[in-house]
Design a protein around this motif. Structure first.
Motif, PDB file in Angstrom:
ATOM      1  N   ALA A  93       0.830  -1.214   0.000  1.00  0.00           N
ATOM      2  CA  ALA A  93       0.000   0.000   0.000  1.00  0.00           C
ATOM      3  C   ALA A  93       0.860   1.257   0.000  1.00  0.00           C
ATOM      4  O   ALA A  93       0.338   2.371  -0.033  1.00  0.00           O
ATOM      5  CB  ALA A  93      -0.905  -0.005   1.221  1.00  0.00           C
ATOM      6  N   VAL A  94       2.177   1.065   0.040  1.00  0.00           N
ATOM      7  CA  VAL A  94       3.084   2.208   0.211  1.00  0.00           C
ATOM      8  C   VAL A  94       4.003   2.358  -0.991  1.00  0.00           C
ATOM      9  O   VAL A  94       4.479   1.364  -1.547  1.00  0.00           O
ATOM     10  CB  VAL A  94       3.955   1.994   1.472  1.00  0.00           C
ATOM     11  N   LYS A  95       4.235   3.604  -1.376  1.00  0.00           N
ATOM     12  CA  LYS A  95       5.221   3.879  -2.422  1.00  0.00           C
ATOM     13  C   LYS A  95       6.286   4.798  -1.841  1.00  0.00           C
ATOM     14  O   LYS A  95       5.957   5.755  -1.133  1.00  0.00           O
ATOM     15  CB  LYS A  95       4.512   4.566  -3.595  1.00  0.00           C
ATOM     16  N   ILE A  96       7.542   4.507  -2.108  1.00  0.00           N
ATOM     17  CA  ILE A  96       8.623   5.390  -1.679  1.00  0.00           C
ATOM     18  C   ILE A  96       9.180   6.096  -2.917  1.00  0.00           C
ATOM     19  O   ILE A  96       9.565   5.441  -3.885  1.00  0.00           O
ATOM     20  CB  ILE A  96       9.747   4.604  -0.962  1.00  0.00           C
ATOM     21  N   SER A  97       9.177   7.425  -2.863  1.00  0.00           N
ATOM     22  CA  SER A  97       9.727   8.223  -3.973  1.00  0.00           C
ATOM     23  C   SER A  97      10.924   9.012  -3.459  1.00  0.00           C
ATOM     24  O   SER A  97      11.191   9.029  -2.256  1.00  0.00           O
ATOM     25  CB  SER A  97       8.675   9.185  -4.514  1.00  0.00           C
ATOM     26  N   GLU A  98      11.580   9.714  -4.375  1.00  0.00           N
ATOM     27  CA  GLU A  98      12.808  10.427  -3.973  1.00  0.00           C
ATOM     28  C   GLU A  98      12.585  11.885  -3.580  1.00  0.00           C
ATOM     29  O   GLU A  98      13.383  12.453  -2.843  1.00  0.00           O
ATOM     30  CB  GLU A  98      13.815  10.416  -5.124  1.00  0.00           C
ATOM     31  N   ALA A  99      11.516  12.465  -4.109  1.00  0.00           N
ATOM     32  CA  ALA A  99      11.397  13.914  -3.895  1.00  0.00           C
ATOM     33  C   ALA A  99       9.947  14.369  -4.009  1.00  0.00           C
ATOM     34  O   ALA A  99       9.127  13.742  -4.688  1.00  0.00           O
ATOM     35  CB  ALA A  99      12.246  14.653  -4.923  1.00  0.00           C
ATOM     36  N   VAL A 100       9.670  15.469  -3.313  1.00  0.00           N
ATOM     37  CA  VAL A 100       8.333  16.084  -3.385  1.00  0.00           C
ATOM     38  C   VAL A 100       8.504  17.572  -3.650  1.00  0.00           C
ATOM     39  O   VAL A 100       9.352  18.235  -3.042  1.00  0.00           O
ATOM     40  CB  VAL A 100       7.520  15.794  -2.092  1.00  0.00           C
ATOM     41  N   LEU A 101       7.715  18.084  -4.588  1.00  0.00           N
ATOM     42  CA  LEU A 101       7.781  19.495  -4.947  1.00  0.00           C
ATOM     43  C   LEU A 101       6.600  20.239  -4.327  1.00  0.00           C
ATOM     44  O   LEU A 101       5.453  19.809  -4.460  1.00  0.00           O
ATOM     45  CB  LEU A 101       7.739  19.643  -6.477  1.00  0.00           C
ATOM     46  N   ILE A 102       6.923  21.336  -3.647  1.00  0.00           N
ATOM     47  CA  ILE A 102       5.889  22.147  -2.974  1.00  0.00           C
ATOM     48  C   ILE A 102       5.792  23.497  -3.672  1.00  0.00           C
ATOM     49  O   ILE A 102       6.795  24.161  -3.914  1.00  0.00           O
ATOM     50  CB  ILE A 102       6.271  22.395  -1.494  1.00  0.00           C
ATOM     51  N   GLU A 103       4.560  23.868  -3.980  1.00  0.00           N
ATOM     52  CA  GLU A 103       4.301  25.145  -4.661  1.00  0.00           C
ATOM     53  C   GLU A 103       2.987  25.702  -4.148  1.00  0.00           C
ATOM     54  O   GLU A 103       2.003  24.935  -4.097  1.00  0.00           O
ATOM     55  CB  GLU A 103       4.090  24.859  -6.159  1.00  0.00           C
ATOM     56  N   ASP A 104       2.946  26.973  -3.787  1.00  0.00           N
ATOM     57  CA  ASP A 104       1.673  27.595  -3.390  1.00  0.00           C
ATOM     58  C   ASP A 104       0.948  26.853  -2.282  1.00  0.00           C
ATOM     59  O   ASP A 104      -0.277  26.699  -2.321  1.00  0.00           O
ATOM     60  CB  ASP A 104       0.712  27.638  -4.597  1.00  0.00           C
ATOM     61  N   GLY A 105       1.700  26.325  -1.329  1.00  0.00           N
ATOM     62  CA  GLY A 105       1.069  25.632  -0.205  1.00  0.00           C
ATOM     63  C   GLY A 105       0.600  24.225  -0.510  1.00  0.00           C
ATOM     64  O   GLY A 105       0.019  23.564   0.351  1.00  0.00           O
ATOM     65  N   HIS A 106       0.815  23.783  -1.737  1.00  0.00           N
ATOM     66  CA  HIS A 106       0.348  22.458  -2.140  1.00  0.00           C
ATOM     67  C   HIS A 106       1.502  21.598  -2.640  1.00  0.00           C
ATOM     68  O   HIS A 106       2.573  22.103  -2.992  1.00  0.00           O
ATOM     69  CB  HIS A 106      -0.710  22.577  -3.246  1.00  0.00           C
ATOM     70  N   ILE A 107       1.259  20.314  -2.697  1.00  0.00           N
ATOM     71  CA  ILE A 107       2.211  19.393  -3.307  1.00  0.00           C
ATOM     72  C   ILE A 107       1.918  19.402  -4.805  1.00  0.00           C
ATOM     73  O   ILE A 107       0.775  19.140  -5.208  1.00  0.00           O
ATOM     74  CB  ILE A 107       2.023  17.975  -2.717  1.00  0.00           C
ATOM     75  N   SER A 108       2.933  19.718  -5.602  1.00  0.00           N
ATOM     76  CA  SER A 108       2.645  19.750  -7.038  1.00  0.00           C
ATOM     77  C   SER A 108       3.212  18.549  -7.775  1.00  0.00           C
ATOM     78  O   SER A 108       2.758  18.236  -8.873  1.00  0.00           O
ATOM     79  CB  SER A 108       3.120  21.060  -7.670  1.00  0.00           C
TER      80      SER A 108
END
Ligand code: GUN
Ligand code: ZN
Length: 429
Positions: free
Chosen positions: A26-41
């Motif tokens: 049920a889980v996915k591991i990714s390398e990076a998350v981008l944040i823009e305007d208070g949201h995850i983009s």
């Protein structure tokens, strides 16, 4: 142009429910998350996000885990100052410790002081959203919403209504409960990230007239959540039976007055009868498991496995200050221990899911918080899996992520919370 931030680390998101598929799947591991305007983009590999967004500020978290902020589905922020009070069971505990403390919240300055203290403590523990009972005083609701609004936090709260079996000064009436709840709801619900929950404390402290008034209010605002307590201790259930001789069971004291519904949150729900379980499931009501509270006040062992198997919607909560901790890590540990006592230990993925997606689902907010996915609000935490020498030495022997994360769940506290992001802004602890 909007500020972009790229967080690199082990980004943990849920692609399904670990109660419905093999937990690790049920889980996915990714390398990076981008944040823009208070949201995850975006959630993707670090190199491609970096080259697609060369203007983003990069923060590298190495092996730390980046995940959704914890969602605590049942708390009493006014009980902050009397947490960990010794030796009483539910009704005595309320009368001895809780009610005298709640009496102080008619003072807006005190309410504001505790609201800010509570939000500071819980942020340090990685909790970014909570659903709180306030006190009988409208001032206690104003103080909590104002403090949360200033921090740009997504929170749910409501005036705790009582018109019997509580001391003078902590009682309203059916009409006053209705009028004040409605005025607060109209003032705060839907403003910024704030939501109002209609909040009858529990059947023993409301007359049938008050429950009916709360039911009528909910019928007028059915999109609002309604929160209360259900079947926490056997003595309490026996008392409910005396107070409401006409009803079939504890749940019926709510059902009869229009207080059972799919936007209802029922805290504890430990000693349920078969009819109650079936009805709660039928209407898709939410059950909130409060494990540190259930052991601390001596209430009983919630049937997570059986209720999940039957398809109930379940969230996890500290129940501060019946609960003995502000930490959702400690709360997950207690849920694990209760599972063990029932012969059904929970997987680390299930514990993390309960304290994020699971709780967000109970608040009907899983479309915007509780997970790391494009479009979600950027309420994030960074977990250090080696935050103390004791945890670090165990983590160093781990063969996989789940073995690495479990010592933090069992032994971690605010030291494990390396960073907290609320609505895309880093909060300094
Ligand atoms: N039942 C009614 N009120 C409360 C409360 O404040 N805490 C807990 N744990 N149970 C309750
Ligand atoms: Zn409670």
């Amino acid at each position: 142009m909007a500020q972009k931030t790229l967080l690199n680390g082990r980004v943990l998101s849920f692609t399904g429910s670990p109660f419905e598929v093999e937990p690790t799947e049920a889980v996915k591991i990714s390398e990076a998350v981008l944040i823009e305007d208070g949201h995850i983009s975006a959630v993707a590999d670090a190199d491609s996000l970096r080259s697609d967004h060369p203007d983003a500020k990069v923060v590298d978290h190495g092996q730390n885990v980046i995940m959704a902020g914890f969602v605590d589905a049942h708390v009493h922020y006014p009980q902050t100052a009397m947490i960990a009070s010794w030796g009483k069971r539910l009704i005595d505990w309320l009368n001895t410790y809780t009610f005298p403390e709640e009496m102080k919240f008619g003072d807006p300055a005190y309410a504001s002081e505790i609201a800010n203290l509570y939000l500071g403590l819980t942020t340090a523990h990685g909790t970014t959203t909570m659903c709180s009972f306030c006190t009988i005083h409208p001032e206690s609701v104003d103080a909590f919403f104002a403090a949360a609004q200033q921090r740009n936090q997504r929170v749910v709260a409501g005036k705790t209504c009582m018109d019997r079996n509580a001391p003078e000064g902590l009682r309203d009436t059916a009409q006053r409960a209705y009028d004040q709840s409605q005025a607060l709801l109209e003032n705060w619900h839907g403003i910024d990230r704030l939501s109002y929950a209609i909040t009858p404390r529990f059947s023993p402290t409301s007359t049938p007239e008050q429950l009916e008034a709360m039911g009528a209010l909910w019928a007028e605002y059915p999109h609002c959540l309604m929160q209360t307590h259900l079947s926490e201790q056997t003595d309490e259930i026996a008392w409910v039976r005396e107070l409401f001789p006409e009803t079939r069971d504890y749940l019926d004291t709510y059902e009869k007055f229009g207080l059972l519904g799919s936007n209802g949150l029922y805290g504890h729900a430990i000693h349920l009868e078969a009819r109650e379980r079936d009805r709660l499931r039928e209407v898709d009501a939410a059950l909130i498991h409060c494990p540190t509270s259930n052991t601390f006040i001596g209430s009983g062992l919630f049937d997570m496995n059986g209720l999940m198997r039957d398809g109930h919607r379940i969230g996890l909560a500290t129940d501060t200050g019946g609960g003995s901790s502000f930490s959702m890590l400690r709360t997950m540990a207690a849920a694990y221990e209760i599972g063990q006592l029932r012969g059904t230990p929970l997987h680390a993925a299930q514990l993390l899911w309960l304290s994020t997606v699971g709780s967000a689902r109970t608040l009907r907010m899983d479309d915007c918080i509780g997970n790391v996915a494009p479009g979600m609000e950027a309420d994030l935490i960074v977990l250090d899996l080696a935050s103390t020498p004791a945890i670090a030495q165990r983590e160093a022997c781990a063969d996989d992520l789940w073995e690495a994360i479990f010592p933090t769940i069992m032994m971690g506290d605010d030291r494990a919370i390396a960073e907290v992001w609320i609505a895309g802004q880093r909060v300094s602890n």
